[in-house]
Design a protein around this motif. Structure first.
Motif, PDB file in Angstrom:
ATOM      1  N   VAL A   1      -8.192  27.083  13.173  1.00  0.00           N
ATOM      2  CA  VAL A   1      -9.578  26.663  13.454  1.00  0.00           C
ATOM      3  C   VAL A   1     -10.530  27.833  13.229  1.00  0.00           C
ATOM      4  N   THR A   2     -10.163  28.983  13.780  1.00  0.00           N
ATOM      5  CA  THR A   2     -11.017  30.173  13.629  1.00  0.00           C
ATOM      6  C   THR A   2     -11.110  30.595  12.165  1.00  0.00           C
TER       7      THR A   2
ATOM      8  N   LEU B   1     -29.143  30.318  24.112  1.00  0.00           N
ATOM      9  CA  LEU B   1     -28.163  29.297  23.693  1.00  0.00           C
ATOM     10  C   LEU B   1     -26.847  29.947  23.254  1.00  0.00           C
ATOM     11  N   THR B   2     -26.960  30.955  22.409  1.00  0.00           N
ATOM     12  CA  THR B   2     -25.764  31.650  21.907  1.00  0.00           C
ATOM     13  C   THR B   2     -25.001  32.294  23.059  1.00  0.00           C
ATOM     14  N   SER B   3     -25.744  32.890  23.993  1.00  0.00           N
ATOM     15  CA  SER B   3     -25.120  33.524  25.146  1.00  0.00           C
ATOM     16  C   SER B   3     -24.352  32.503  25.988  1.00  0.00           C
ATOM     17  N   VAL B   4     -24.940  31.323  26.165  1.00  0.00           N
ATOM     18  CA  VAL B   4     -24.294  30.266  26.966  1.00  0.00           C
ATOM     19  C   VAL B   4     -23.001  29.800  26.289  1.00  0.00           C
TER      20      VAL B   4
ATOM     21  N   ARG C   1     -20.304  32.381  26.607  1.00  0.00           N
ATOM     22  CA  ARG C   1     -19.679  32.358  27.933  1.00  0.00           C
ATOM     23  C   ARG C   1     -18.694  31.199  28.050  1.00  0.00           C
ATOM     24  N   ALA C   2     -19.037  30.076  27.417  1.00  0.00           N
ATOM     25  CA  ALA C   2     -18.179  28.881  27.520  1.00  0.00           C
ATOM     26  C   ALA C   2     -16.807  29.097  26.894  1.00  0.00           C
TER      27      ALA C   2
ATOM     28  N   ALA D   1     -14.723  28.271  17.910  1.00  0.00           N
ATOM     29  CA  ALA D   1     -15.351  28.021  16.607  1.00  0.00           C
ATOM     30  C   ALA D   1     -16.853  27.793  16.769  1.00  0.00           C
ATOM     31  N   LEU D   2     -17.226  27.065  17.818  1.00  0.00           N
ATOM     32  CA  LEU D   2     -18.652  26.826  18.080  1.00  0.00           C
ATOM     33  C   LEU D   2     -19.384  28.137  18.359  1.00  0.00           C
ATOM     34  N   ALA D   3     -18.723  29.013  19.157  1.00  0.00           N
ATOM     35  CA  ALA D   3     -19.345  30.298  19.500  1.00  0.00           C
ATOM     36  C   ALA D   3     -19.628  31.114  18.234  1.00  0.00           C
ATOM     37  N   LEU D   4     -18.674  31.127  17.307  1.00  0.00           N
ATOM     38  CA  LEU D   4     -18.875  31.836  16.030  1.00  0.00           C
ATOM     39  C   LEU D   4     -20.049  31.233  15.260  1.00  0.00           C
ATOM     40  N   TYR D   5     -20.085  29.902  15.217  1.00  0.00           N
ATOM     41  CA  TYR D   5     -21.151  29.201  14.484  1.00  0.00           C
ATOM     42  C   TYR D   5     -22.526  29.547  15.056  1.00  0.00           C
ATOM     43  N   TRP D   6     -22.635  29.520  16.397  1.00  0.00           N
ATOM     44  CA  TRP D   6     -23.951  29.770  16.997  1.00  0.00           C
ATOM     45  C   TRP D   6     -24.388  31.218  16.821  1.00  0.00           C
TER      46      TRP D   6
END
Lengths: 187, 69
Positions: free
Chosen positions: A18-19, A72-75, A78-79, A165-170
């Protein structure tokens, strides 16, 4: 056909699939935005008269959106280290911030259109609408992806992979916005 | 007919070489105004920087994959 879905880290690449897939996607996105930034550099350097960004655009809207996108990216970041139960509310919070970003962007566009700052007026505005429009499309896609991850009922390992994957995208979307903000609003 | 097509193809291929000055890009030959020349240079520089960055990261990644195997 059933494609096997693995969440384990591969020994050869050092990351899970995924990554790796997200890194490949980001590489293609870098080329897409890179081509547009190249066009911006070409147009700006070859123009005899280039409008001043701070005088043409609203710095306040740009600043608000920078802060919102950074939050947003920080949140989302953290997730990625939380359990699915704790990460889901954080992703919904991130979506609220994404919606605020889009609302502010819409208000800014409305303000620009009212002031007759339209793409056909000059190349600066054409680049501004192209870059910020494409970026806003990426924010919409990110918000949709966040919803998809929140709604998905998958095991913990698969969920963690999706959030990573979402964290990388944001982070990528945030970096692109910072470049746009510096070159369009400040310089 | 075959020879004729071959001749036409040869002329098309040779034309840019024989008439280099006629077909020269004004930006490369510095005949365009300085702003346009510097603009093209800036655009190409940004594109090269982005491409080199992406290709560099890919090279490092594949280097690590080869090393791990």
């Amino acid at each position: 056909m059933n494609v096997p879905y693995t969440t384990a880290r591969r020994s050869d690449t050092g990351v899970n699939n995924v990554t790796l897939g997200m890194w490949l996607f980001i590489a293609s996105e870098v080329m897409l935005f890179g081509a547009l930034f190249s066009s911006y550099a070409l147009l700006r350097a070859s123009a005899t008269d280039w409008p001043s960004g701070p005088q043409t655009l609203s710095l306040l809207y740009g600043l608000i959106n920078s802060v919102v996108l950074a939050a947003l990216t920080s949140v989302v970041w953290r997730a990625r280290s939380r359990s699915p139960q704790a990460a889901r509310p954080l992703l919904l919070l991130a979506n609220s911030l994404g919606s605020i970003f889009l609302i502010v962007k819409s208000l800014e566009y409305q303000h620009d259109i009212t002031a007759n700052l339209l793409p056909h007026v000059n190349t600066f505005l054409a680049m501004y609408f192209t870059l910020t429009g494409l970026h806003a499309a990426h924010v919409i896609a990110g918000v949709a992806a966040n919803f998809w991850v929140v709604k998905g009922r998958v095991d913990d390992a698969m969920f963690a992979g999706r959030v990573r994957a979402l964290a990388l995208y944001w982070i990528f979307v945030d970096i692109v916005w910072l470049i746009i903000f510096i070159f369009m609003y400040l310089l | 007919m075959k020879h004729l097509l071959l001749r036409i193809a040869l002329v098309v291929v040779m034309l840019p070489l024989t008439e280099a000055a006629l077909h020269a890009c004004p930006i490369c030959f510095q005949t365009a105004d300085a702003h346009l020349t510097s603009g093209v240079r800036a655009g190409v520089a940004v594109l090269i920087a982005v491409t080199v960055g992406v290709v560099g990261v890919c090279t490092v990644f594949f280097g690590r994959v080869i090393k791990r195997q």
